[in-house]
Design an enzyme around this catalytic site. Structure first.
Site, short mmCIF file in Angstrom:
data_model
loop_
_atom_site.label_atom_id
_atom_site.label_comp_id
_atom_site.label_asym_id
_atom_site.label_seq_id
_atom_site.Cartn_x
_atom_site.Cartn_y
_atom_site.Cartn_z
CB SER A 319 -30.11 -52.03 -22.21
OG SER A 319 -28.54 -52.00 -21.51
CG ASP A 438 -27.47 -45.41 -27.24
OD1 ASP A 438 -26.72 -45.31 -25.86
OD2 ASP A 438 -27.45 -46.32 -27.13
CG HIS A 466 -29.50 -46.49 -23.86
ND1 HIS A 466 -28.79 -47.59 -24.56
CD2 HIS A 466 -29.77 -47.09 -22.89
CE1 HIS A 466 -28.55 -48.65 -23.36
NE2 HIS A 466 -28.64 -48.34 -22.94
#
Length: 487
Positions: A319, A438, A466
């Protein structure tokens, strides 16, 4: 919340309502955008032009479809904040069909039970309702007149607890006996004892803080790590193992890698280290820093590498940790043997810096259990198995540290990462691991990374959201090992 509310309260209510409303409306889009999305001036409910604001599409309401979050965590507290702290009334009117929200300054909001625009039942598609698995008409509830308490179903609902206890990950187990003595001193032991997931408990017990000397502070950063330094690995006979440093995402911690670290034990040619980035997780910056922005995070990571890794490493960022990894690889190519991006965020440039009182509002929302659970639900493909209340507790564990809010303010004041135009300059061989489902960043970003990075490979992680390192840890570990062998 800083001096601004007192300053505002001393001046704005004394101005004509129309002028005070206009100035406040003019200011709002500049400071609310980072929380709710784009907004602009509009007409108030009673017909005064340019004295209201319309949020085009509230990102929280659009993503969650949750009336309870909207009403109890945003509408009521914000209206009360303006009335009590700012001394000026404001009415918020969310449209639950379009996800627009109209803010009318100078209007006293009506009691909630009289507001016919607030539906009595849960909204279709409400993520909290889906997560709890119950088609109830009052799951999210409506607070009574003037009552800003959260709906009990969202915070402590029995259905959420039942997901945790009856449909948990196979490795979960209860802590008992004298286990609290095994946790490091910087962990809140009362909260840690509530954690059920065995992999998390094991990592909590193995975590330690190591001092990292940095140029921007007269005291070392006490950096939380799990894993061995290069010298420790060599002392145990792992002379040829490749250092693998794992970087977590925004306002998270190294506990993100609680399932990946055990999975990596199957590959002795790797020496994995999970660390907390400066300003996030359980790391503690002892000295004063004016900001904890990209420059400080990069310098902290560089000096950690210089003091504990000491040789070219594979840098793996998940991320926003991907942005940290990209920024580091571009500035210190000698330290990075290969780069891994796991559902990385690097194309959204910058962070807005709102006034401090708005930071306080935003951070209080960020810390809240309802918002944490919503983010938890959005992160996974298999929500029933992984998006448990236990997972939410784990993700929130570091937010009780005394410096948590101050560090996040300093992060916003640092301006954020601006990398979108630099991604094409990455020279290291790069593995892009991306969950095929995601829902936070989508999947188009993955192909954009593949197109922009000259020497890159995109690997889709099947049945995954994700967080592949949490949802498909064995698959992720296997691909990391294959990537290491290819370098």
């Amino acid at each position: 919340a800083g001096p601004f509310p007192a300053f505002y309260k001393a001046i704005m209510p004394k101005l004509p309502k129309e002028l005070a409303s206009f100035f406040t409306a003019l200011f709002t889009p500049l400071v609310f955008g980072f929380l709710v999305g784009p907004s602009g001036l509009n007409t108030t409910r009673d017909g005064r032009p340019f004295q209201g604001v319309t949020v085009q599409k509230c990102r929280f309401l659009a993503e969650t479809g949750c009336k309870g979050l909207c009403v109890n965590m945003c509408k009521i507290p914000t209206q009360r904040f303006f009335q009590d702290e700012m001394g000026f009334p404001m009415e918020m009117r969310p449209n639950f069909d379009t996800c627009q929200c109209t803010l009318s300054y100078g209007i006293t909001p009506m009691p909630l039970e009289e507001d016919v625009d607030v539906p009595q039942a849960c909204l279709v598609g409400c993520q909290n309702l889906l997560q709890m698995g119950e088609a109830s008409t009052d799951t999210c509830g409506s607070a009574g007149a003037g009552d800003s308490k959260l709906s009990p179903a969202i915070v402590t609902g029995s259905k959420v607890d039942s997901v945790t206890t009856s449909q948990s990950v196979a490795t979960m187990e209860r802590i008992s006996g004298d286990a609290e003595n095994d946790f490091p001193d910087f962990i809140d032991k009362t909260l840690a004892l509530e954690i059920q997931e065995g992999d998390c408990v094991d990592m909590l017990k193995s975590m330690r803080r190591v001092p990292v000397t940095v140029p921007f502070s007269d005291k070392p950063v006490l950096t939380t790590v799990a894993g061995m330094s290069t010298e420790e690995a060599k002392s145990l006979g792992k002379h040829d193992s490749t250092p693998l440093v794992l970087l977590h995402g925004f306002d998270s911690s190294l506990l993100e890698f609680r399932r990946l670290m055990p999975a990596l034990k199957a590959y002795p040619n790797l020496n994995p280290n999970a660390i907390d980035l400066l300003g996030w997780g359980f790391a503690k910056a002892e000295g004063e820093a004016d900001s904890i922005g990209p420059k400080e995070k990069r310098e902290h990571l560089y000096h950690y590498w210089k003091q504990y890794v000491k040789e070219p490493m594979i840098l793996c960022g998940a991320s926003l940790g991907g942005a940290v990894g990209i920024d580091f690889a571009l500035n210190h190519p000698e330290a990075v043997k290969g780069l891994v991006l796991i559902d990385a965020q690097a194309y959204i440039d910058g962070v807005q810096t709102p006034p401090e009182f708005f930071m306080d509002i935003g951070l209080n929302v960020l810390k809240s259990e309802p918002l944490r659970q919503i983010a938890n639900v959005q992160s996974y493909y298999d929500k029933e198995k992984y998006a448990t209340k236990d997972a939410m507790r784990i993700g929130k564990l570091h937010t009780v540290l005394e410096d948590w809010k101050d560090y996040n303010k300093k992060w916003m004041q640092g301006g954020g990462y601006i990398l979108s135009s630099k991604i094409k300059d990455i020279q290291q061989k790069t593995l892009i691991l991306w969950g095929d489902s995601d829902k936070i960043l989508g999947t188009d970003v993955a192909t954009q990374f593949e197109q922009d990075i000259p020497s890159s490979e995109l690997v889709w992680v099947p049945e995954c959201g994700h967080v592949p390192h949490l949802e498909q840890a064995d698959f992720t570990a296997k691909k990391l090992n294959e990537f290491a062998m290819s370098l």
